[in-house]
Design a protein around this motif. Structure first.
Motif, PDB file in Angstrom:
ATOM      1  N   CYS A 136       0.854  -1.188   0.000  1.00  0.00           N
ATOM      2  CA  CYS A 136       0.000   0.000   0.000  1.00  0.00           C
ATOM      3  C   CYS A 136       0.896   1.245   0.000  1.00  0.00           C
ATOM      4  O   CYS A 136       2.067   1.188   0.360  1.00  0.00           O
ATOM      5  CB  CYS A 136      -0.965  -0.001   1.192  1.00  0.00           C
ATOM      6  SG  CYS A 136      -0.228   0.440   2.780  1.00  0.00           S
ATOM      7  N   ARG A 137       0.341   2.337  -0.406  1.00  0.00           N
ATOM      8  CA  ARG A 137       1.141   3.555  -0.524  1.00  0.00           C
ATOM      9  C   ARG A 137       1.735   3.977   0.820  1.00  0.00           C
ATOM     10  O   ARG A 137       2.873   4.423   0.896  1.00  0.00           O
ATOM     11  CB  ARG A 137       0.283   4.680  -1.117  1.00  0.00           C
ATOM     12  CG  ARG A 137       1.040   5.929  -1.407  1.00  0.00           C
ATOM     13  CD  ARG A 137       2.084   5.706  -2.512  1.00  0.00           C
ATOM     14  NE  ARG A 137       2.960   6.857  -2.527  1.00  0.00           N
ATOM     15  CZ  ARG A 137       4.283   6.816  -2.388  1.00  0.00           C
ATOM     16  NH1 ARG A 137       4.906   5.666  -2.294  1.00  0.00           N
ATOM     17  NH2 ARG A 137       4.985   7.912  -2.373  1.00  0.00           N
ATOM     18  N   GLN A 138       0.954   3.834   1.904  1.00  0.00           N
ATOM     19  CA  GLN A 138       1.461   4.226   3.214  1.00  0.00           C
ATOM     20  C   GLN A 138       2.649   3.349   3.623  1.00  0.00           C
ATOM     21  O   GLN A 138       3.622   3.844   4.185  1.00  0.00           O
ATOM     22  CB  GLN A 138       0.358   4.150   4.274  1.00  0.00           C
ATOM     23  CG  GLN A 138      -0.726   5.182   4.105  1.00  0.00           C
ATOM     24  CD  GLN A 138      -1.807   4.732   3.099  1.00  0.00           C
ATOM     25  OE1 GLN A 138      -1.861   3.591   2.657  1.00  0.00           O
ATOM     26  NE2 GLN A 138      -2.668   5.665   2.730  1.00  0.00           N
ATOM     27  N   CYS A 139       2.579   2.055   3.357  1.00  0.00           N
ATOM     28  CA  CYS A 139       3.716   1.183   3.688  1.00  0.00           C
ATOM     29  C   CYS A 139       4.936   1.517   2.841  1.00  0.00           C
ATOM     30  O   CYS A 139       6.067   1.452   3.320  1.00  0.00           O
ATOM     31  CB  CYS A 139       3.332  -0.288   3.545  1.00  0.00           C
ATOM     32  SG  CYS A 139       2.409  -0.905   4.982  1.00  0.00           S
ATOM     33  N   GLN A 148       5.756   4.456   1.944  1.00  0.00           N
ATOM     34  CA  GLN A 148       6.352   5.622   2.592  1.00  0.00           C
ATOM     35  C   GLN A 148       7.139   5.222   3.836  1.00  0.00           C
ATOM     36  O   GLN A 148       8.243   5.704   4.060  1.00  0.00           O
ATOM     37  CB  GLN A 148       5.270   6.643   2.927  1.00  0.00           C
ATOM     38  CG  GLN A 148       4.703   7.292   1.689  1.00  0.00           C
ATOM     39  CD  GLN A 148       3.522   8.185   1.974  1.00  0.00           C
ATOM     40  OE1 GLN A 148       2.676   7.875   2.812  1.00  0.00           O
ATOM     41  NE2 GLN A 148       3.464   9.301   1.269  1.00  0.00           N
ATOM     42  N   VAL A 149       6.593   4.302   4.651  1.00  0.00           N
ATOM     43  CA  VAL A 149       7.278   3.832   5.850  1.00  0.00           C
ATOM     44  C   VAL A 149       8.577   3.112   5.481  1.00  0.00           C
ATOM     45  O   VAL A 149       9.587   3.239   6.169  1.00  0.00           O
ATOM     46  CB  VAL A 149       6.354   2.890   6.666  1.00  0.00           C
ATOM     47  CG1 VAL A 149       7.120   2.143   7.750  1.00  0.00           C
ATOM     48  CG2 VAL A 149       5.217   3.672   7.286  1.00  0.00           C
ATOM     49  N   HIS A 161       1.375   7.562  14.742  1.00  0.00           N
ATOM     50  CA  HIS A 161       0.751   8.410  13.733  1.00  0.00           C
ATOM     51  C   HIS A 161      -0.472   7.651  13.231  1.00  0.00           C
ATOM     52  O   HIS A 161      -0.358   6.512  12.775  1.00  0.00           O
ATOM     53  CB  HIS A 161       1.709   8.693  12.572  1.00  0.00           C
ATOM     54  CG  HIS A 161       1.054   9.421  11.455  1.00  0.00           C
ATOM     55  ND1 HIS A 161       0.667  10.736  11.560  1.00  0.00           N
ATOM     56  CD2 HIS A 161       0.692   9.020  10.218  1.00  0.00           C
ATOM     57  CE1 HIS A 161       0.104  11.112  10.415  1.00  0.00           C
ATOM     58  NE2 HIS A 161       0.108  10.092   9.593  1.00  0.00           N
ATOM     59  N   TYR A 175      -4.062   7.630  10.795  1.00  0.00           N
ATOM     60  CA  TYR A 175      -4.657   8.220   9.595  1.00  0.00           C
ATOM     61  C   TYR A 175      -5.698   7.259   9.041  1.00  0.00           C
ATOM     62  O   TYR A 175      -5.752   6.078   9.421  1.00  0.00           O
ATOM     63  CB  TYR A 175      -3.591   8.520   8.540  1.00  0.00           C
ATOM     64  CG  TYR A 175      -2.757   7.312   8.175  1.00  0.00           C
ATOM     65  CD1 TYR A 175      -3.129   6.473   7.143  1.00  0.00           C
ATOM     66  CD2 TYR A 175      -1.601   7.007   8.885  1.00  0.00           C
ATOM     67  CE1 TYR A 175      -2.375   5.359   6.831  1.00  0.00           C
ATOM     68  CE2 TYR A 175      -0.843   5.900   8.570  1.00  0.00           C
ATOM     69  CZ  TYR A 175      -1.235   5.080   7.535  1.00  0.00           C
ATOM     70  OH  TYR A 175      -0.492   3.972   7.235  1.00  0.00           O
ATOM     71  N   ALA A 181      -6.681   4.935   6.266  1.00  0.00           N
ATOM     72  CA  ALA A 181      -6.008   4.191   5.202  1.00  0.00           C
ATOM     73  C   ALA A 181      -6.934   4.038   3.998  1.00  0.00           C
ATOM     74  O   ALA A 181      -8.136   4.318   4.084  1.00  0.00           O
ATOM     75  CB  ALA A 181      -5.586   2.821   5.726  1.00  0.00           C
ATOM     76  N   GLN A 197       0.218   3.745  13.034  1.00  0.00           N
ATOM     77  CA  GLN A 197       1.589   3.263  12.895  1.00  0.00           C
ATOM     78  C   GLN A 197       2.332   3.624  14.169  1.00  0.00           C
ATOM     79  O   GLN A 197       2.264   4.760  14.634  1.00  0.00           O
ATOM     80  CB  GLN A 197       2.283   3.947  11.703  1.00  0.00           C
ATOM     81  CG  GLN A 197       1.596   3.742  10.389  1.00  0.00           C
ATOM     82  CD  GLN A 197       1.929   2.424   9.726  1.00  0.00           C
ATOM     83  OE1 GLN A 197       2.612   1.577  10.293  1.00  0.00           O
ATOM     84  NE2 GLN A 197       1.451   2.246   8.525  1.00  0.00           N
ATOM     85  N   GLY A 219       1.771  -1.836  13.294  1.00  0.00           N
ATOM     86  CA  GLY A 219       0.567  -1.156  12.855  1.00  0.00           C
ATOM     87  C   GLY A 219      -0.632  -1.772  13.543  1.00  0.00           C
ATOM     88  O   GLY A 219      -0.625  -2.950  13.897  1.00  0.00           O
ATOM     89  N   ASP A 278      -1.117  -1.039  -5.756  1.00  0.00           N
ATOM     90  CA  ASP A 278      -0.376   0.175  -5.411  1.00  0.00           C
ATOM     91  C   ASP A 278       1.130   0.047  -5.649  1.00  0.00           C
ATOM     92  O   ASP A 278       1.863   1.025  -5.508  1.00  0.00           O
ATOM     93  CB  ASP A 278      -0.597   0.535  -3.936  1.00  0.00           C
ATOM     94  CG  ASP A 278      -1.976   1.128  -3.667  1.00  0.00           C
ATOM     95  OD1 ASP A 278      -2.762   1.298  -4.616  1.00  0.00           O
ATOM     96  OD2 ASP A 278      -2.263   1.416  -2.489  1.00  0.00           O
TER      97      ASP A 278
END
Length: 140
Positions: free
Chosen positions: A29-32, A34-35, A60, A62, A64, A72, A84, A116
């Motif tokens: 996923c996009r968030q992962c 970034q992490v 943090h 948000y 998803a 996270q 997470g 993604d």
């Protein structure tokens, strides 16, 4: 086999009282991404009751892409990603495999959020894939 975890600086530790994880997944996923500085995360899911974390975590939260609130957690001192937590599945804690102390037997069983992933992503052969969020794993 029980598991332990430790951040890079040692300020956050974990004891996981489970013989095996519920699941081990790569997430694109996009968030992962970034992490993980552009790649996937690799995560081991355990029952919440089996995970004990000590030390100070930063968090943090948000919404998803799944529509759930994702929190996270990371070491507040060194920034090591720890886990997470998804609002829809409070019975699970999803620990980052890099946080879990080696040696261990944790290898991905599934790749998720492949839609993604960047064009250059490589997925392990022979394991289950999901374009987006898969159904929750069974707890027994």
């Amino acid at each position: 086999m029980a598991y332990t975890g430790r951040c890079a600086c040692g300020a956050v530790t974990a004891t996981i009282a489970a013989e095996a994880p519920i699941a081990v997944r790569q997430c694109w996923c996009r968030q992962c991404q970034q992490v993980a500085a552009g790649a996937h995360t690799t995560n081991a899911m355990f029952l919440t009751a089996d995970v004990t974390i000590t030390g100070t975590l930063g968090t943090h939260a948000y919404t998803a892409a799944s529509g759930n609130t994702l929190t996270q957690s990371f070491c507040a001192a060194c920034g090591t990603p720890v886990m997470g937590q998804v609002s829809a599945r409070p019975q699970f804690r999803t620990l980052r495999v890099g946080f879990i102390t080696p040696p261990h037997d944790l290898t991905p069983q599934m790749v998720i959020w492949t839609d993604d992933a960047p064009a250059w992503a490589v997925f392990p052969e022979g394991i289950e894939r999901h374009a987006r969020q898969p159904p929750p794993p069974p707890t027994s």
